[in-house]
Enzyme design. Structure first.
Site, mmCIF file in Angstrom:
data_model
loop_
_atom_site.group_PDB
_atom_site.id
_atom_site.type_symbol
_atom_site.label_atom_id
_atom_site.label_comp_id
_atom_site.label_asym_id
_atom_site.label_seq_id
_atom_site.Cartn_x
_atom_site.Cartn_y
_atom_site.Cartn_z
ATOM 1 N N GLN A 1 48.758 58.067 -103.292
ATOM 2 C CA GLN A 1 48.817 59.120 -102.287
ATOM 3 C C GLN A 1 49.141 61.133 -102.597
ATOM 4 O O GLN A 1 49.694 60.472 -103.346
ATOM 5 C CB GLN A 1 49.348 59.083 -100.658
ATOM 6 C CG GLN A 1 48.508 59.951 -99.286
ATOM 7 C CD GLN A 1 49.739 59.755 -98.468
ATOM 8 O OE1 GLN A 1 50.913 60.426 -98.193
ATOM 9 N NE2 GLN A 1 48.808 59.533 -97.707
ATOM 10 N N TYR B 1 49.494 68.061 -92.988
ATOM 11 C CA TYR B 1 49.331 69.327 -94.216
ATOM 12 C C TYR B 1 48.688 69.677 -94.778
ATOM 13 O O TYR B 1 47.301 69.710 -93.809
ATOM 14 C CB TYR B 1 50.128 67.946 -95.523
ATOM 15 C CG TYR B 1 51.303 67.089 -94.893
ATOM 16 C CD1 TYR B 1 52.639 68.149 -95.690
ATOM 17 C CD2 TYR B 1 51.384 66.273 -93.994
ATOM 18 C CE1 TYR B 1 53.521 67.099 -95.149
ATOM 19 C CE2 TYR B 1 53.028 65.927 -94.000
ATOM 20 C CZ TYR B 1 53.935 66.337 -94.681
ATOM 21 O OH TYR B 1 54.944 66.203 -94.185
ATOM 22 N N ARG C 1 57.396 51.868 -91.151
ATOM 23 C CA ARG C 1 58.759 51.403 -90.962
ATOM 24 C C ARG C 1 59.143 49.842 -91.270
ATOM 25 O O ARG C 1 60.295 49.740 -91.907
ATOM 26 C CB ARG C 1 58.555 52.084 -89.985
ATOM 27 C CG ARG C 1 58.595 53.699 -89.296
ATOM 28 C CD ARG C 1 58.998 54.247 -88.585
ATOM 29 N NE ARG C 1 57.836 53.880 -87.328
ATOM 30 C CZ ARG C 1 57.029 54.318 -86.359
ATOM 31 N NH1 ARG C 1 58.408 54.758 -85.328
ATOM 32 N NH2 ARG C 1 55.908 53.610 -85.360
ATOM 33 N N CYS D 1 61.893 46.423 -87.390
ATOM 34 C CA CYS D 1 62.266 47.367 -87.138
ATOM 35 C C CYS D 1 62.165 48.343 -85.369
ATOM 36 O O CYS D 1 61.314 47.242 -85.324
ATOM 37 C CB CYS D 1 60.714 48.087 -88.028
ATOM 38 S SG CYS D 1 60.728 49.720 -86.604
ATOM 39 N N CYS E 1 63.364 53.100 -84.280
ATOM 40 C CA CYS E 1 64.699 53.991 -83.772
ATOM 41 C C CYS E 1 64.486 54.921 -84.607
ATOM 42 O O CYS E 1 64.634 56.440 -83.730
ATOM 43 C CB CYS E 1 66.171 53.692 -84.347
ATOM 44 S SG CYS E 1 66.357 53.490 -85.530
ATOM 45 N N CYS F 1 65.519 56.171 -89.701
ATOM 46 C CA CYS F 1 65.090 56.763 -91.150
ATOM 47 C C CYS F 1 64.225 58.026 -91.687
ATOM 48 O O CYS F 1 64.443 59.088 -92.520
ATOM 49 C CB CYS F 1 63.498 55.447 -91.701
ATOM 50 S SG CYS F 1 62.226 55.562 -90.656
HETATM 51 C C1 FMN Z 1 60.185 57.885 -93.574
HETATM 52 C C2 FMN Z 1 58.958 58.276 -93.319
HETATM 53 C C3 FMN Z 1 58.835 58.541 -94.585
HETATM 54 C C4 FMN Z 1 57.038 58.999 -94.545
HETATM 55 N N1 FMN Z 1 56.220 59.496 -95.262
HETATM 56 C C5 FMN Z 1 54.967 59.601 -95.216
HETATM 57 C C6 FMN Z 1 54.091 60.652 -96.302
HETATM 58 O O1 FMN Z 1 54.594 60.654 -97.447
HETATM 59 N N2 FMN Z 1 52.507 60.142 -96.486
HETATM 60 C C7 FMN Z 1 52.083 59.641 -95.293
HETATM 61 O O2 FMN Z 1 50.986 59.861 -94.616
HETATM 62 N N3 FMN Z 1 52.810 59.338 -94.161
HETATM 63 C C8 FMN Z 1 53.773 59.338 -94.299
HETATM 64 N N4 FMN Z 1 54.476 58.362 -92.920
HETATM 65 C C9 FMN Z 1 53.811 57.910 -91.798
HETATM 66 C C10 FMN Z 1 53.733 56.679 -92.290
HETATM 67 O O3 FMN Z 1 53.078 56.117 -92.890
HETATM 68 C C11 FMN Z 1 52.936 55.989 -90.571
HETATM 69 O O4 FMN Z 1 52.148 56.430 -90.361
HETATM 70 C C12 FMN Z 1 53.353 56.144 -89.758
HETATM 71 O O5 FMN Z 1 55.073 55.901 -89.651
HETATM 72 C C13 FMN Z 1 53.084 54.962 -88.341
HETATM 73 O O6 FMN Z 1 53.387 53.998 -89.117
HETATM 74 P P1 FMN Z 1 54.611 52.423 -88.633
HETATM 75 O O7 FMN Z 1 54.652 52.179 -87.545
HETATM 76 O O8 FMN Z 1 53.799 51.816 -89.547
HETATM 77 O O9 FMN Z 1 55.522 53.236 -89.220
HETATM 78 C C14 FMN Z 1 55.769 58.827 -93.071
HETATM 79 C C15 FMN Z 1 56.616 57.869 -92.221
HETATM 80 C C16 FMN Z 1 58.403 57.690 -92.651
HETATM 81 C C17 FMN Z 1 58.870 56.778 -91.167
#
Ligand code: FMN
Length: 376
Positions: free
Chosen positions: A103, A171, A325, A347, A350, A353
């Site tokens: 990415q 961003y 997550r 997960c 919370c 992270c």
């Molecule tokens: C610790 C952390 C770091 C993340 N870093 C990025 C990132 O570098 N680029 C991005 O597009 N989204 C980033 N996200 C967002 C996740 O990719 C994702 O879109 C979001 O957490 C929802 O998905 P989930 O429910 O599976 O966590 C980050 C999320 C977390 C928790």
């Protein structure tokens, strides 16, 4: 219950992914200082590859020093970063059927670098940094398009299987799409087509450099969830424009840190406390699916239950699912599900992270707490 879809292969562009499970881009705060890949980050990707994910998308990787968010974020804005990045790709490819995408990103309006004042399409104040970014000239926008393309070419040289543009969460690239943060009067502003032009120019630049066989995908802001921000209707139209332009996959997302600052919603990483909270971008994905040409659609956000998502894939609402997550807690989650243990991801969202991101490295706070308790 047998999962009929989650573990069936499917292509993104010409690249075959062994199953429908993608690791959504996740910053891990684990490079060596100033963006170089080292053993700590490689170990994280080794665990993910061993754990059964079909396609791993890296954490956001900076296309320019001015666009880095932390000294521990991966960079690829010059050739000195190539050897480390190559090692990381090689490690993942040791697992012969696992693919890895990078990415690429710039912080844009959210920038808070001690040396660089933030840059953005328009000068719109940002509450967290208490800074108003400097509006870029048209020539600067073109220079930055080239920086994205050059970084993509380096990623190709490193052996990555595809590139993902980060155009979400406030961003740089999402600043162009949103009418709230793009008031430009030149070719990179105006109506939805104008606001999508920067993304399309990067796409075309990458295609010219890398040919038609290399997938170019995008994580795309569909809705800002802030007053006067990008509306769902405009986001859906943007997705259609980008599909027509040729992007091989779209991963819809929404919100960002500003959503949390201005409202109480935690998009994109919403809390998931009960089954009804799961798959929270499904309504958005459903609105987009019918207008996707040859573009795969990736459902992201709150995916926790393999049975529910298997049905979503079966119903044709999405082609892939992606997780962030849950894979911080359980990098082996896909293998666990494939082996027949279909209990939901551990997960509990919370968002601990997120807190670890501030000083890095990123880890699952809940898991660590439980492990400590067990040892006592
Ligand atoms: C610790 C952390 C770091 C993340 N870093 C990025 C990132 O570098 N680029 C991005 O597009 N989204 C980033 N996200 C967002 C996740 O990719 C994702 O879109 C979001 O957490 C929802 O998905 P989930 O429910 O599976 O966590 C980050 C999320 C977390 C928790």
């Amino acid at each position: 219950m047998e999962l009929k879809n989650l573990f069936s292969p499917k292509r993104i562009g010409n690249v075959l992914i062994k199953n429908r499970i993608i690791r959504s881009a996740t910053y891990m705060g684990s490079t060596e200082k100033y963006g170089f890949v080292g053993d700590k980050l490689i170990k994280i990707y080794d665990d993910l590859a061993r754990g059964g994910t079909g396609l791993i998308i890296s954490g956001y990787t900076a296309v320019d020093p001015s666009g880095t968010a932390s000294p521990y974020q991966a960079c690829l804005f010059d050739d000195s970063f190539i050897p480390g990045q190559k090692k990381l790709v090689k490690c993942v490819h040791e697992y012969s059927d696992v693919k890895i995408g990078i990415q690429i990103a710039h912080t844009g309006r959210l920038g808070n670098h001690p040396k660089y004042h933030p840059l953005a399409p328009s000068p719109v104040f940002y509450k967290r940094t208490e800074l108003t970014p400097r509006e870029m000239t048209t020539d600067e926008v073109k220079d930055y398009i080239k920086k994205f393309v050059d970084t993509g070419r380096r990623a190709y040289e490193c052996g990555y299987d595809m590139i993902q543009l980060h155009a979400a969460h406030g961003y740089y690239l999402s600043n162009f799409i949103s009418p709230r943060t793009n008031m430009r009067k030149d070719e990179f502003g105006g109506d939805i087509e104008g606001r999508a032009k920067c993304l399309i120019d990067i796409y075309r630049g990458l295609r010219d450099e890398l040919g038609t066989n290399f997938p170019i995908i995008i994580k795309l802001q569909i809705q800002d969830f802030v007053p006067n921000g990008l509306s769902l209707e405009e986001g859906v139209t943007t997705a259609k424009i980008l599909s027509n332009a040729g992007f091989d996959a779209i991963e819809p997302s929404g919100g960002g840190e500003e959503t949390l600052l201005l409202t109480k919603d935690a998009y994109p990483s919403q809390f998931v406390k009960k089954p009804d909270d799961e798959n929270y971008f499904l309504p958005i994905v459903k609105k987009i699916k019918s207008s996707m040409k040859n573009t795969a659609l990736i459902l992201m956000g709150g995916i926790r239950n393999p049975k529910t998502v298997d049905k979503i894939l079966e119903d044709g609402f999405a082609d892939f699912i992606s997780l962030s997550r849950p894979l911080i807690y359980e990098p082996n989650l896909p293998s666990r599900w494939e082996s027949g243990d279909l209990s939901p991801a551990k997960c509990i969202s919370c968002n601990g992270c997120y807190m670890t991101m501030l000083n890095g490295p990123v880890y699952c706070v809940t898991k660590k707490r439980l492990e400590k308790r067990k040892k006592r």
